[in-house]
Design a protein around this motif. Sequence first.
Motif, PDB file in Angstrom:
ATOM      1  N   LEU A 151      45.328  57.619  35.011  1.00  0.00           N
ATOM      2  CA  LEU A 151      44.281  56.866  35.699  1.00  0.00           C
ATOM      3  C   LEU A 151      44.600  55.379  35.644  1.00  0.00           C
ATOM      4  N   LEU A 152      44.625  54.758  36.817  1.00  0.00           N
ATOM      5  CA  LEU A 152      44.792  53.320  36.955  1.00  0.00           C
ATOM      6  C   LEU A 152      43.496  52.776  37.538  1.00  0.00           C
ATOM      7  N   ALA A 153      42.838  51.876  36.808  1.00  0.00           N
ATOM      8  CA  ALA A 153      41.490  51.443  37.170  1.00  0.00           C
ATOM      9  C   ALA A 153      41.408  49.930  37.265  1.00  0.00           C
ATOM     10  N   ALA A 154      40.623  49.467  38.249  1.00  0.00           N
ATOM     11  CA  ALA A 154      40.253  48.056  38.361  1.00  0.00           C
ATOM     12  C   ALA A 154      38.836  47.899  37.833  1.00  0.00           C
ATOM     13  N   LEU A 155      38.639  46.917  36.980  1.00  0.00           N
ATOM     14  CA  LEU A 155      37.327  46.733  36.369  1.00  0.00           C
ATOM     15  C   LEU A 155      36.283  46.326  37.409  1.00  0.00           C
ATOM     16  N   GLY A 156      36.654  45.443  38.322  1.00  0.00           N
ATOM     17  CA  GLY A 156      35.745  45.015  39.376  1.00  0.00           C
ATOM     18  C   GLY A 156      35.993  45.761  40.668  1.00  0.00           C
ATOM     19  N   ALA A 157      35.439  45.208  41.752  1.00  0.00           N
ATOM     20  CA  ALA A 157      35.584  45.870  43.047  1.00  0.00           C
ATOM     21  C   ALA A 157      36.973  45.682  43.640  1.00  0.00           C
ATOM     22  N   ALA A 216      33.418  49.439  42.045  1.00  0.00           N
ATOM     23  CA  ALA A 216      32.598  49.170  43.223  1.00  0.00           C
ATOM     24  C   ALA A 216      31.114  49.335  42.903  1.00  0.00           C
ATOM     25  N   GLY A 217      30.339  48.314  43.268  1.00  0.00           N
ATOM     26  CA  GLY A 217      28.899  48.373  43.116  1.00  0.00           C
ATOM     27  C   GLY A 217      28.360  47.916  41.783  1.00  0.00           C
ATOM     28  N   THR A 218      29.219  47.710  40.797  1.00  0.00           N
ATOM     29  CA  THR A 218      28.711  47.397  39.454  1.00  0.00           C
ATOM     30  C   THR A 218      28.318  45.933  39.289  1.00  0.00           C
ATOM     31  N   ASN A 219      28.901  45.052  40.110  1.00  0.00           N
ATOM     32  CA  ASN A 219      28.567  43.623  39.951  1.00  0.00           C
ATOM     33  C   ASN A 219      28.142  42.971  41.258  1.00  0.00           C
ATOM     34  N   ARG A 256      28.869  45.117  31.446  1.00  0.00           N
ATOM     35  CA  ARG A 256      28.558  46.389  30.785  1.00  0.00           C
ATOM     36  C   ARG A 256      28.577  47.538  31.797  1.00  0.00           C
ATOM     37  N   ALA A 257      27.991  47.315  32.965  1.00  0.00           N
ATOM     38  CA  ALA A 257      27.974  48.358  33.992  1.00  0.00           C
ATOM     39  C   ALA A 257      29.386  48.685  34.465  1.00  0.00           C
ATOM     40  N   SER A 258      30.247  47.672  34.567  1.00  0.00           N
ATOM     41  CA  SER A 258      31.627  47.899  34.999  1.00  0.00           C
ATOM     42  C   SER A 258      32.411  48.706  33.966  1.00  0.00           C
ATOM     43  N   VAL A 259      32.231  48.354  32.690  1.00  0.00           N
ATOM     44  CA  VAL A 259      32.919  49.100  31.632  1.00  0.00           C
ATOM     45  C   VAL A 259      32.412  50.535  31.580  1.00  0.00           C
ATOM     46  N   GLN A 260      31.107  50.726  31.665  1.00  0.00           N
ATOM     47  CA  GLN A 260      30.548  52.074  31.641  1.00  0.00           C
ATOM     48  C   GLN A 260      31.018  52.882  32.849  1.00  0.00           C
ATOM     49  N   ASN A 261      31.162  52.208  33.989  1.00  0.00           N
ATOM     50  CA  ASN A 261      31.661  52.886  35.184  1.00  0.00           C
ATOM     51  C   ASN A 261      33.087  53.386  34.971  1.00  0.00           C
ATOM     52  N   PHE A 262      33.921  52.555  34.315  1.00  0.00           N
ATOM     53  CA  PHE A 262      35.282  53.005  33.996  1.00  0.00           C
ATOM     54  C   PHE A 262      35.246  54.231  33.095  1.00  0.00           C
ATOM     55  N   PRO A 268      33.634  58.979  40.252  1.00  0.00           N
ATOM     56  CA  PRO A 268      32.456  58.325  40.832  1.00  0.00           C
ATOM     57  C   PRO A 268      32.815  57.212  41.818  1.00  0.00           C
ATOM     58  N   THR A 269      33.883  56.445  41.502  1.00  0.00           N
ATOM     59  CA  THR A 269      34.245  55.322  42.401  1.00  0.00           C
ATOM     60  C   THR A 269      35.751  55.339  42.658  1.00  0.00           C
ATOM     61  N   PRO A 270      36.238  56.299  43.391  1.00  0.00           N
ATOM     62  CA  PRO A 270      37.680  56.359  43.651  1.00  0.00           C
ATOM     63  C   PRO A 270      38.115  55.260  44.622  1.00  0.00           C
ATOM     64  N   ILE A 271      39.360  54.862  44.512  1.00  0.00           N
ATOM     65  CA  ILE A 271      39.962  53.976  45.503  1.00  0.00           C
ATOM     66  C   ILE A 271      40.663  54.859  46.531  1.00  0.00           C
TER      67      ILE A 271
END
Length: 311
Positions: free
Chosen positions: A69-75, A96-99, A288-294, A308-311
Amino acid sequence: MNDTLLLLVPIAAEHKALLLARFQVIEATDPAARAAAIAAHAADIELVLTNGSVGFTAAEIAALPRLKLLAALGAGYENLDRAAARARGVALCNGAGTNDDCVADHALALLLASVRALPQQGKALRAGIWRDDLLLYPSLGGRRLGIVGLGAIGRKIAHRAAAFGMVIGYHNRTPRPDAGDASYFDSPQGLAAWADDLVVATPGGAATRHIVDAAVLAALGAGGHVVNIARGSCVDTAALAAALKAGQIAGAALDVYESEPQPPAELASLDNVILTPHVAGWSPESVRASVQNFIDNADALRRGAPLPTPI
């Protein structure tokens, strides 16, 4: 055994604790530490958490045989090599959507501060100048706001600006059916010619590099203000500096710029420029929402469920 996570972006201790409770975390937030971490732990790393600015390269993906898994913290995810990840079967997600609300709030704060000249008025007051000897600055109500990029964040900015009585126009690759009363313009220059102020909220990358250029700034006009909460590459810094120095536009407020993390030398000394250090999306709640989303994406991947938030 917990998955091994390579963390490439700095986050506060309270948010890092969420990751430490769930993963074996290898923190590497500067280039030297990053290279050393990959060299030392390539056989263990299964997850990478980065952001659109910091990115992750094809060579780095190739160096991690267990990466899943390769993840971006923000959008944003413009500097993640998505093609290389997909070719390896590595899943991709973002925040996406967390901030979005935090970014939209910051955009309006920058716009208000620029149009109302809050830094200049504060400086004048400290120099002993009272309001009778200062210029009058306009209200937002009735001004026309052009938004470059009417995605999720752009729509939230539009909603907030409309509450101030602003009239909304936008430029997008195509018109949006959910744009409400906002007027569509098929070019940034056309939007700028109509607008009093311009907010840049488009994704970064090659397709939007210098989407706000000298021609767009000239079209905006002498009373116009530019706000950029997108990516630094979206605004031509040299053209912006020239327009500000010539009085071609009235002001600019930037949270992102081409030289970051260094402030733009061409702009830093100008009184009609507001600079913030790429913090539009940063608040305790949004991080916090971004980290929890990851974490939610990593857990979904482990279960074999859709991300939940695929690229």
